[in-house]
Design a protein around this motif. Structure first.
Motif, short mmCIF file in Angstrom:
data_model
loop_
_atom_site.label_atom_id
_atom_site.label_comp_id
_atom_site.label_asym_id
_atom_site.label_seq_id
_atom_site.Cartn_x
_atom_site.Cartn_y
_atom_site.Cartn_z
N LYS A 109 11.73 -3.95 -6.04
CA LYS A 109 10.79 -4.06 -7.16
C LYS A 109 9.46 -4.66 -6.70
CE LYS A 109 13.87 -6.00 -10.01
NZ LYS A 109 14.45 -6.64 -11.20
N ILE A 110 9.54 -5.72 -5.92
CA ILE A 110 8.31 -6.36 -5.44
C ILE A 110 7.56 -5.42 -4.49
CG2 ILE A 110 7.41 -8.27 -4.05
CD1 ILE A 110 9.68 -9.98 -5.32
N TRP A 111 8.27 -4.76 -3.58
CA TRP A 111 7.66 -3.80 -2.64
C TRP A 111 6.92 -2.71 -3.41
CZ3 TRP A 111 9.15 1.41 -2.29
CH2 TRP A 111 8.59 2.12 -1.23
N ALA A 112 7.57 -2.12 -4.41
CA ALA A 112 6.97 -1.03 -5.17
C ALA A 112 5.76 -1.53 -5.97
CB ALA A 112 8.00 -0.40 -6.10
N PHE A 113 5.91 -2.65 -6.67
CA PHE A 113 4.82 -3.20 -7.46
C PHE A 113 3.62 -3.53 -6.57
CE2 PHE A 113 2.61 -6.92 -9.21
CZ PHE A 113 2.10 -6.36 -10.36
N HIS A 115 2.74 -2.20 -3.78
CA HIS A 115 2.07 -0.98 -3.35
C HIS A 115 1.31 -0.31 -4.49
CE1 HIS A 115 4.31 -1.48 0.36
NE2 HIS A 115 3.48 -0.61 0.90
N LEU A 116 1.79 -0.44 -5.71
CA LEU A 116 1.06 0.10 -6.86
C LEU A 116 -0.25 -0.65 -7.09
CD1 LEU A 116 3.98 0.77 -9.36
CD2 LEU A 116 2.42 2.49 -8.39
N LEU A 117 -0.29 -1.91 -6.67
CA LEU A 117 -1.53 -2.69 -6.82
C LEU A 117 -2.69 -2.10 -6.01
CD1 LEU A 117 -0.34 -6.41 -6.68
CD2 LEU A 117 -1.12 -5.14 -8.68
N VAL A 118 -2.38 -1.48 -4.88
CA VAL A 118 -3.46 -1.06 -3.97
C VAL A 118 -3.49 0.44 -3.68
CG1 VAL A 118 -3.71 -3.31 -2.87
CG2 VAL A 118 -2.05 -1.68 -1.96
N ASN A 119 -2.58 1.19 -4.24
CA ASN A 119 -2.53 2.63 -3.99
C ASN A 119 -2.68 3.37 -5.32
OD1 ASN A 119 -1.82 2.93 -1.02
ND2 ASN A 119 -0.28 1.48 -1.74
N GLY A 120 -3.87 3.85 -5.59
CA GLY A 120 -4.13 4.46 -6.88
C GLY A 120 -4.18 5.97 -6.89
N GLU A 121 -3.74 6.62 -5.79
CA GLU A 121 -3.72 8.09 -5.85
C GLU A 121 -2.41 8.55 -6.48
OE1 GLU A 121 -1.88 7.22 -1.92
OE2 GLU A 121 -3.75 6.55 -2.80
N LEU A 122 -2.45 9.74 -7.07
CA LEU A 122 -1.34 10.22 -7.89
C LEU A 122 -0.01 10.20 -7.15
CD1 LEU A 122 -0.37 11.36 -10.56
CD2 LEU A 122 -0.97 13.64 -9.74
N ARG A 123 0.04 10.70 -5.92
CA ARG A 123 1.32 10.76 -5.21
C ARG A 123 1.88 9.37 -4.95
NH1 ARG A 123 -0.84 12.93 0.69
NH2 ARG A 123 -1.99 11.05 1.20
N SER A 124 1.02 8.40 -4.69
CA SER A 124 1.49 7.02 -4.48
C SER A 124 2.01 6.42 -5.77
CB SER A 124 0.37 6.14 -3.92
OG SER A 124 0.05 6.52 -2.60
N ILE A 126 3.33 8.05 -8.23
CA ILE A 126 4.63 8.67 -8.49
C ILE A 126 5.70 8.08 -7.58
CG2 ILE A 126 5.93 10.84 -8.34
CD1 ILE A 126 3.30 12.26 -9.21
N LEU A 127 5.40 7.95 -6.28
CA LEU A 127 6.38 7.44 -5.32
C LEU A 127 6.77 6.00 -5.63
CD1 LEU A 127 7.98 7.84 -2.64
CD2 LEU A 127 6.00 6.83 -1.50
N PHE A 128 5.79 5.11 -5.67
CA PHE A 128 6.10 3.70 -5.87
C PHE A 128 6.55 3.42 -7.30
CE2 PHE A 128 2.99 3.64 -2.30
CZ PHE A 128 3.91 3.32 -1.32
N GLY A 129 6.02 4.17 -8.26
CA GLY A 129 6.49 4.04 -9.64
C GLY A 129 7.94 4.45 -9.77
N SER A 130 8.35 5.48 -9.03
CA SER A 130 9.75 5.92 -9.05
C SER A 130 10.67 4.85 -8.48
CB SER A 130 9.91 7.22 -8.24
OG SER A 130 9.20 8.26 -8.82
N PHE A 131 10.26 4.24 -7.37
CA PHE A 131 11.07 3.17 -6.78
C PHE A 131 11.16 1.97 -7.73
CE2 PHE A 131 10.82 5.40 -2.74
CZ PHE A 131 12.04 5.07 -2.16
N LEU A 132 10.04 1.63 -8.36
CA LEU A 132 10.05 0.50 -9.29
C LEU A 132 10.95 0.80 -10.49
CD1 LEU A 132 9.05 -2.29 -10.13
CD2 LEU A 132 6.99 -1.19 -11.05
N ALA A 133 10.81 1.98 -11.06
CA ALA A 133 11.64 2.36 -12.21
C ALA A 133 13.12 2.37 -11.82
CB ALA A 133 11.22 3.73 -12.74
N TYR A 134 13.43 2.93 -10.66
CA TYR A 134 14.83 2.96 -10.21
C TYR A 134 15.38 1.53 -10.09
CZ TYR A 134 18.69 2.56 -7.07
OH TYR A 134 19.87 2.17 -6.53
#
Length: 186
Positions: A109-113, A115-124, A126-134
Motif C-alpha cells: 500500500k505504501i509503495w503504491a501510494f 508512486h502515485l504521488l510522483v507518477n501522473g501518467e495514465l499507465r502509472s 492504472i498500475l499503482f492504483g491497481s496495486f493499491l486497490a488490491y
C-alpha cells in the motif's frame, strides 16, 4: 494498452481469487493438492506480470497530473518505510511486523501510494492504483477472516528488518531503479 490491461486482470485475478474465494480455492487444493495449486497460481501470476511488462511500453502514457518536485523526497521516505515493511514480512516477527499486522500488504500500500504521488501518467496511475486497490481489498478480506498477524518477537528482528530493508532501499534507489523501471532516481 490491451496487453497491459490483460496482464493486470490476469495478475490481480489470480491474487484476488486466492485471497477472496477461499471455498473454491480449498476445493481446488483438495482435488489437485497444495503444491500443484501453488505452482499453477505462480504460473498464472507470472504470466500476468510478464504481460504487464510487455504491455507497459505501448500503454497510454498521457500525463494526467504533475506534482511538485519536493514530493519526490516524501516518496523516498515512504519507499524506505515500504522496504522495511516488506522485509519484516519475510523474517521472524518483531514489533514492526506485529504492529503492521500484515507488513507485506502495508508495504505494498505504501509503495503504491508513494508512486502515485510522483507518477501522473495514465499507465502509472492504472498500475499503482491497481496495486493499491488490491492491497486494500486483500487487507479487508484478511481482517474479515480474523487473521490478526503475528505476535511480536525480539527487537533484533526489527533491527534486521530496518538494516536489510534500508540496504535494499538504497540498492534500488541508487542503482537498481534505472534497470527495474528505466528511470534513474539520483
Amino acid at each position: 494498452m490491451a496487453l497491459f490491461l490483460t496482464g493486470l486482470i490476469i495478475f490481480f485475478g489470480a491474487h484476488l481469487f486466492t485471497g477472496l474465494m477461499r471455498a473454491p480455492r480449498a476445493a481446488i487444493i483438495s482435488k489437485v493438492g497444495e503444491m500443484p495449486y501453488k505452482g499453477l497460481y505462480s504460473l498464472v501470476s507470472i504470466a500476468g506480470f510478464v504481460l504487464i511488462i510487455m504491455g507497459w511500453k505501448t500503454a497510454d502514457a498521457s500525463v494526467i497530473y504533475t506534482t511538485p518536485y519536493w514530493l519526490r523526497h516524501v516518496t523516498h521516505l515512504l519507499m524506505l518505510i515500504a522496504f522495511i515493511l516488506l522485509t519484516a514480512a519475510y523474517i521472524p516477527a518483531g514489533k514492526i511486523a506485529a504492529g503492521a499486522k500484515h507488513p507485506m500488504l502495508a508495504g505494498v500500500k505504501i509503495w503504491a501510494f508513494a508512486h502515485l504521488l510522483v507518477n501522473g501518467e495514465l499507465r502509472s496511475i492504472i498500475l499503482f492504483g491497481s496495486f493499491l486497490a488490491y492491497a486494500v481489498i486483500d487487507r479487508i478480506a484478511v481482517k474479515k477472516r480474523g487473521e490478526t498477524g503475528r505476535a511480536a518477537g525480539p527487537v533484533i528482528n526489527d533491527v534486521i528488518a530496518v538494516v536489510v530493508g534500508g540496504a535494499a532501499f538504497a540498492a534500488v534507489a541508487f542503482y537498481g531503479h534505472k534497470y527495474i523501471a528505466g528511470v534513474a532516481l539520483f
